[in-house]
Design an enzyme around this catalytic site. Structure first.
Site, PDB file in Angstrom:
ATOM      1  N   ASN A 173       0.799  -1.217   0.000  1.00 63.19           N
ATOM      2  CA  ASN A 173       0.000   0.000   0.000  1.00 63.19           C
ATOM      3  C   ASN A 173       0.836   1.273   0.000  1.00 63.19           C
ATOM      4  O   ASN A 173       0.385   2.313  -0.474  1.00 63.19           O
ATOM      5  CB  ASN A 173      -0.904  -0.010   1.242  1.00 63.19           C
ATOM      6  CG  ASN A 173      -1.606   1.309   1.467  1.00 63.19           C
ATOM      7  OD1 ASN A 173      -2.569   1.641   0.782  1.00 63.19           O
ATOM      8  ND2 ASN A 173      -1.121   2.093   2.425  1.00 63.19           N
ATOM      9  N   THR A 191      -9.957  11.010   1.455  1.00 60.93           N
ATOM     10  CA  THR A 191      -9.080  10.967   2.624  1.00 60.93           C
ATOM     11  C   THR A 191      -8.939  12.391   3.169  1.00 60.93           C
ATOM     12  O   THR A 191      -9.229  13.369   2.466  1.00 60.93           O
ATOM     13  CB  THR A 191      -7.686  10.437   2.241  1.00 60.93           C
ATOM     14  OG1 THR A 191      -7.132  11.309   1.236  1.00 60.93           O
ATOM     15  CG2 THR A 191      -7.771   9.027   1.689  1.00 60.93           C
ATOM     16  N   TYR A 244       4.860   9.488 -10.933  1.00 58.63           N
ATOM     17  CA  TYR A 244       3.802   8.740 -10.241  1.00 58.63           C
ATOM     18  C   TYR A 244       3.119   7.789 -11.218  1.00 58.63           C
ATOM     19  O   TYR A 244       2.989   6.592 -10.948  1.00 58.63           O
ATOM     20  CB  TYR A 244       2.782   9.711  -9.645  1.00 58.63           C
ATOM     21  CG  TYR A 244       1.632   9.038  -8.934  1.00 58.63           C
ATOM     22  CD1 TYR A 244       1.800   8.508  -7.654  1.00 58.63           C
ATOM     23  CD2 TYR A 244       0.382   8.911  -9.539  1.00 58.63           C
ATOM     24  CE1 TYR A 244       0.749   7.886  -6.992  1.00 58.63           C
ATOM     25  CE2 TYR A 244      -0.671   8.298  -8.886  1.00 58.63           C
ATOM     26  CZ  TYR A 244      -0.486   7.789  -7.619  1.00 58.63           C
ATOM     27  OH  TYR A 244      -1.535   7.166  -6.968  1.00 58.63           O
TER      28      TYR A 244
END
Length: 244
Positions: A87, A185, A150
């Site tokens: 993760n 989040t 990314y």
């Protein structure tokens, strides 16, 4: 519920954010969980709250030595490992021309090399357990373009997942990737980003961002025996944004 009863799971980047959400759900479902992170203070505070079926191990996920230590600590505490959730990850919102080689290699180490190291390190333990499930957290940017570096690493995670699934299938080890879109989040919905996220959500077919537990529910499914015939596959949780 006991969908992960008798299972031992390692979750990286679990001191906060999505990793914490995964860990809490896994514990609710009967797993024994090893949480890893560089943030020792938050990680230890979290396992103190979670109780005896959770331990924290400080880890640099890009370190082969640290991976050996995590596996050793997991087996000492709970026995052979059944589940690995890769993760941990970082991003960097810079234009390609502004990213230094040092920036690029740091993102590759944390997002990509760590996944390779984790999969390789956990295999002997999973063989002792009689098989297992590896869940690699990629991104919708492992399917479509996003930030340079990314995006590169998240595409790589997608490819590694497929290659590893073929390599490890004879050992009874399944490997799948999860591709979240925008998740609600705390970092994403804080005041300085809230307006931008709300504007982006209008482009999503389901007209909203995902709740963290919606992603954790998918990770739980892949960790459990309910997904016993799924390997080398991509599981997308993006409200339909990449389907357009």
């Amino acid at each position: 519920m006991n969908r992960l009863s008798e299972k031992v799971a390692i979750i990286t980047g679990a001191a906060q954010g999505m990793g914490e959400t995964h860990a809490r759900l896994f514990l609710e479902e009967g797993a024994k969980v090893v949480l890893t992170d560089l943030n020792e203070e938050k990680g230890q505070a979290l396992v103190d709250e979670l109780g005896e079926n959770a331990i924290f191990v400080k880890q640099n996920v890009a370190s082969e030595e640290d991976w050996s230590n995590v596996i050793e600590k997991a087996e000492e505490a709970f026995g052979p490992v059944n589940v690995l959730v890769n993760n941990a990850g970082i991003t960097m919102a810079k234009n390609m021309m502004d990213i230094t080689l040092e920036d690029y290699r740091r993102i590759v180490d944390i997002n990509q090399v760590s996944v390779f190291l984790g999969m390789k390190a956990v295999v002997p333990s999973m063989k002792k357990a009689g098989g297992g499930s590896i869940v690699n957290i990629s991104s919708m940017n492992g399917l479509v373009a996003g930030a340079v570096a990314y995006t590169d690493t998240k595409f790589a995670v997608r490819g590694m997942t497929k290659a590893a699934a073929i390599n490890l299938a004879p050992m009874g080890i399944r490997v799948n990737s999860v591709h979240p879109g925008v998740i609600a989040t705390p970092m994403v919905v804080q005041e300085d980003t809230k307006a931008a996220v709300e504007a982006f959500s209008k482009q999503i077919p389901l007209k909203r961002v995902a709740e963290p537990k919606e992603v954790s529910n998918m990770v739980l499914f892949l960790a459990s025996d309910e997904s016993s015939y799924s390997t080398g596959s991509e599981f997308v949780i993006d409200g339909g944004i990449t389907a357009q």
